[in-house]
Design a protein around this motif. Structure first.
Motif, PDB file in Angstrom:
ATOM      1  N   LYS A  30       0.840  -1.201   0.000  1.00  0.00           N
ATOM      2  CA  LYS A  30       0.000   0.000   0.000  1.00  0.00           C
ATOM      3  C   LYS A  30       0.876   1.253   0.000  1.00  0.00           C
ATOM      4  CE  LYS A  30      -3.599   2.393   2.514  1.00  0.00           C
ATOM      5  NZ  LYS A  30      -3.708   3.041   3.775  1.00  0.00           N
ATOM      6  N   GLN A  31       1.896   1.258   0.846  1.00  0.00           N
ATOM      7  CA  GLN A  31       2.809   2.402   0.899  1.00  0.00           C
ATOM      8  C   GLN A  31       3.537   2.574  -0.428  1.00  0.00           C
ATOM      9  OE1 GLN A  31       5.280   1.392   4.218  1.00  0.00           O
ATOM     10  NE2 GLN A  31       3.792   2.093   5.740  1.00  0.00           N
ATOM     11  N   PHE A  32       3.935   1.446  -1.022  1.00  0.00           N
ATOM     12  CA  PHE A  32       4.625   1.523  -2.304  1.00  0.00           C
ATOM     13  C   PHE A  32       3.707   2.083  -3.381  1.00  0.00           C
ATOM     14  CE2 PHE A  32       5.901  -0.016  -6.453  1.00  0.00           C
ATOM     15  CZ  PHE A  32       7.216   0.420  -6.496  1.00  0.00           C
ATOM     16  N   ARG A  33       2.458   1.679  -3.379  1.00  0.00           N
ATOM     17  CA  ARG A  33       1.516   2.184  -4.395  1.00  0.00           C
ATOM     18  C   ARG A  33       1.368   3.694  -4.298  1.00  0.00           C
ATOM     19  NH1 ARG A  33      -2.984  -2.598  -4.153  1.00  0.00           N
ATOM     20  NH2 ARG A  33      -1.906  -3.986  -5.610  1.00  0.00           N
ATOM     21  N   GLU A  34       1.315   4.215  -3.069  1.00  0.00           N
ATOM     22  CA  GLU A  34       1.220   5.670  -2.881  1.00  0.00           C
ATOM     23  C   GLU A  34       2.478   6.354  -3.420  1.00  0.00           C
ATOM     24  OE1 GLU A  34       0.520   6.008   1.315  1.00  0.00           O
ATOM     25  OE2 GLU A  34      -1.517   5.202   1.153  1.00  0.00           O
ATOM     26  N   PHE A  35       3.634   5.788  -3.088  1.00  0.00           N
ATOM     27  CA  PHE A  35       4.905   6.309  -3.585  1.00  0.00           C
ATOM     28  C   PHE A  35       4.981   6.170  -5.106  1.00  0.00           C
ATOM     29  CE2 PHE A  35       9.150   4.851  -4.989  1.00  0.00           C
ATOM     30  CZ  PHE A  35       9.828   6.047  -4.897  1.00  0.00           C
ATOM     31  N   ASP A  36       4.521   5.049  -5.623  1.00  0.00           N
ATOM     32  CA  ASP A  36       4.581   4.749  -7.052  1.00  0.00           C
ATOM     33  C   ASP A  36       3.801   5.778  -7.877  1.00  0.00           C
ATOM     34  OD1 ASP A  36       5.220   3.315  -9.377  1.00  0.00           O
ATOM     35  OD2 ASP A  36       3.484   1.997  -9.180  1.00  0.00           O
ATOM     36  N   LEU A  37       2.675   6.232  -7.346  1.00  0.00           N
ATOM     37  CA  LEU A  37       1.891   7.252  -8.063  1.00  0.00           C
ATOM     38  C   LEU A  37       2.715   8.520  -8.268  1.00  0.00           C
ATOM     39  CD1 LEU A  37      -1.623   6.938  -6.397  1.00  0.00           C
ATOM     40  CD2 LEU A  37      -1.018   6.351  -8.760  1.00  0.00           C
ATOM     41  N   VAL A  38       3.367   8.954  -7.218  1.00  0.00           N
ATOM     42  CA  VAL A  38       4.175  10.177  -7.285  1.00  0.00           C
ATOM     43  C   VAL A  38       5.406   9.935  -8.167  1.00  0.00           C
ATOM     44  CG1 VAL A  38       5.559  11.808  -5.930  1.00  0.00           C
ATOM     45  CG2 VAL A  38       3.376  10.966  -5.033  1.00  0.00           C
ATOM     46  N   ALA A  39       6.085   8.813  -7.943  1.00  0.00           N
ATOM     47  CA  ALA A  39       7.296   8.506  -8.709  1.00  0.00           C
ATOM     48  C   ALA A  39       6.996   8.368 -10.196  1.00  0.00           C
ATOM     49  CB  ALA A  39       7.934   7.229  -8.167  1.00  0.00           C
ATOM     50  N   SER A  40       5.895   7.724 -10.522  1.00  0.00           N
ATOM     51  CA  SER A  40       5.518   7.559 -11.931  1.00  0.00           C
ATOM     52  C   SER A  40       5.237   8.900 -12.588  1.00  0.00           C
ATOM     53  CB  SER A  40       4.298   6.647 -12.055  1.00  0.00           C
ATOM     54  OG  SER A  40       4.622   5.339 -11.649  1.00  0.00           O
ATOM     55  N   GLU A  41       4.677   9.821 -11.829  1.00  0.00           N
ATOM     56  CA  GLU A  41       4.432  11.165 -12.365  1.00  0.00           C
ATOM     57  C   GLU A  41       5.757  11.872 -12.666  1.00  0.00           C
ATOM     58  OE1 GLU A  41       2.639  14.624 -13.731  1.00  0.00           O
ATOM     59  OE2 GLU A  41       1.865  12.589 -13.518  1.00  0.00           O
ATOM     60  N   TYR A  42       6.735  11.742 -11.772  1.00  0.00           N
ATOM     61  CA  TYR A  42       8.049  12.336 -12.034  1.00  0.00           C
ATOM     62  C   TYR A  42       8.700  11.679 -13.248  1.00  0.00           C
ATOM     63  CZ  TYR A  42       8.354  15.459  -8.038  1.00  0.00           C
ATOM     64  OH  TYR A  42       8.163  16.506  -7.178  1.00  0.00           O
ATOM     65  N   CYS A  43       8.575  10.361 -13.366  1.00  0.00           N
ATOM     66  CA  CYS A  43       9.120   9.668 -14.537  1.00  0.00           C
ATOM     67  C   CYS A  43       8.461  10.174 -15.812  1.00  0.00           C
ATOM     68  CB  CYS A  43       8.922   8.150 -14.406  1.00  0.00           C
ATOM     69  SG  CYS A  43       9.981   7.373 -13.177  1.00  0.00           S
ATOM     70  N   ARG A  44       7.160  10.324 -15.781  1.00  0.00           N
ATOM     71  CA  ARG A  44       6.430  10.798 -16.963  1.00  0.00           C
ATOM     72  C   ARG A  44       6.887  12.203 -17.346  1.00  0.00           C
ATOM     73  NH1 ARG A  44       2.921  14.234 -18.175  1.00  0.00           N
ATOM     74  NH2 ARG A  44       2.450  14.823 -16.032  1.00  0.00           N
ATOM     75  N   ARG A  45       6.990  13.079 -16.350  1.00  0.00           N
ATOM     76  CA  ARG A  45       7.420  14.457 -16.625  1.00  0.00           C
ATOM     77  C   ARG A  45       8.829  14.496 -17.204  1.00  0.00           C
ATOM     78  NH1 ARG A  45       6.814  17.511 -11.308  1.00  0.00           N
ATOM     79  NH2 ARG A  45       7.944  19.086 -12.469  1.00  0.00           N
ATOM     80  N   GLY A  46       9.712  13.687 -16.638  1.00  0.00           N
ATOM     81  CA  GLY A  46      11.084  13.632 -17.146  1.00  0.00           C
ATOM     82  C   GLY A  46      11.134  13.110 -18.567  1.00  0.00           C
ATOM     83  N   GLN A  47      10.359  12.076 -18.845  1.00  0.00           N
ATOM     84  CA  GLN A  47      10.340  11.510 -20.195  1.00  0.00           C
ATOM     85  C   GLN A  47       9.774  12.502 -21.208  1.00  0.00           C
ATOM     86  OE1 GLN A  47       8.188   7.973 -19.175  1.00  0.00           O
ATOM     87  NE2 GLN A  47      10.054   6.808 -18.752  1.00  0.00           N
ATOM     88  N   GLU A  48       8.746  13.241 -20.811  1.00  0.00           N
ATOM     89  CA  GLU A  48       8.187  14.270 -21.705  1.00  0.00           C
ATOM     90  C   GLU A  48       9.219  15.355 -21.996  1.00  0.00           C
ATOM     91  OE1 GLU A  48       4.564  15.781 -20.022  1.00  0.00           O
ATOM     92  OE2 GLU A  48       3.446  13.953 -20.473  1.00  0.00           O
ATOM     93  N   ALA A  49       9.934  15.775 -20.975  1.00  0.00           N
ATOM     94  CA  ALA A  49      10.957  16.811 -21.163  1.00  0.00           C
ATOM     95  C   ALA A  49      12.058  16.303 -22.093  1.00  0.00           C
ATOM     96  CB  ALA A  49      11.540  17.230 -19.815  1.00  0.00           C
ATOM     97  N   LEU A  50      12.478  15.059 -21.887  1.00  0.00           N
ATOM     98  CA  LEU A  50      13.514  14.494 -22.746  1.00  0.00           C
ATOM     99  C   LEU A  50      13.033  14.358 -24.192  1.00  0.00           C
ATOM    100  CD1 LEU A  50      14.974  11.791 -20.357  1.00  0.00           C
ATOM    101  CD2 LEU A  50      16.145  13.841 -21.195  1.00  0.00           C
TER     102      LEU A  50
END
Length: 144
Positions: A56-76
């Motif tokens: 459960k804790q990982f899923r909460e973290f995963d939502l935020v982390a995935s958003e950062y990954c998405r933003r980074g990939q879009e910028a790249l």
């Protein structure tokens, strides 16, 4: 033609400076938050209950982390045009860009691996819990 190419390179440098702000933010989050949180979730607990809490804790973290990954990939992705330019002036920016790309890819891969590892571990623990419950029921039937 040479003048046009130089103008395009200068435009890319200006674009890089805009995109770099986003990449710096993503990079900083990965270094200061993301990697630390992933390291905290390396060892998984021995009970199904604790493992479900970790999931459960990982899923909460995963939502935020995935958003950062998405933003980074879009910028790249905005900087994909850099591959066409090979001048010395652009080289230092390409090196920075590759560094951001490597860091992001490594983190996103680790995130995916942890997501899969936790999910599979939960599935195994749930399976073993069902087997244990089934064995208990069988023992009760045999002893009656």
């Amino acid at each position: 033609m040479l003048s046009n190419k130089r103008i395009q390179e200068l435009e890319l440098v200006m674009e890089f400076e805009k995109v770099e702000e986003c990449l710096k933010e993503v990079s900083s989050w990965i270094e200061n938050v993301g990697r630390k949180r992933l390291k905290e979730m390396v060892s998984l607990d021995d009970s199904l209950e604790m493992l479900l809490q970790t999931q459960k804790q990982f899923r909460e973290f995963d939502l935020v982390a995935s958003e950062y990954c998405r933003r980074g990939q879009e910028a790249l992705k905005k900087m994909d045009r850099w591959e066409d330019f090979s001048s010395v002036d652009v080289h230092s920016y390409r090196v920075k860009l590759q560094s951001y790309r490597d860091q992001l890819e490594e983190f996103c891969t680790q995130l995916d691996q942890n997501r899969h590892r936790i999910s599979e571990t939960v599935r195994l623990y749930e399976f073993f819990d069902k087997v244990r419950q089934g064995m208990c029921c069988m023992e009760e039937l045999v002893s009656s």
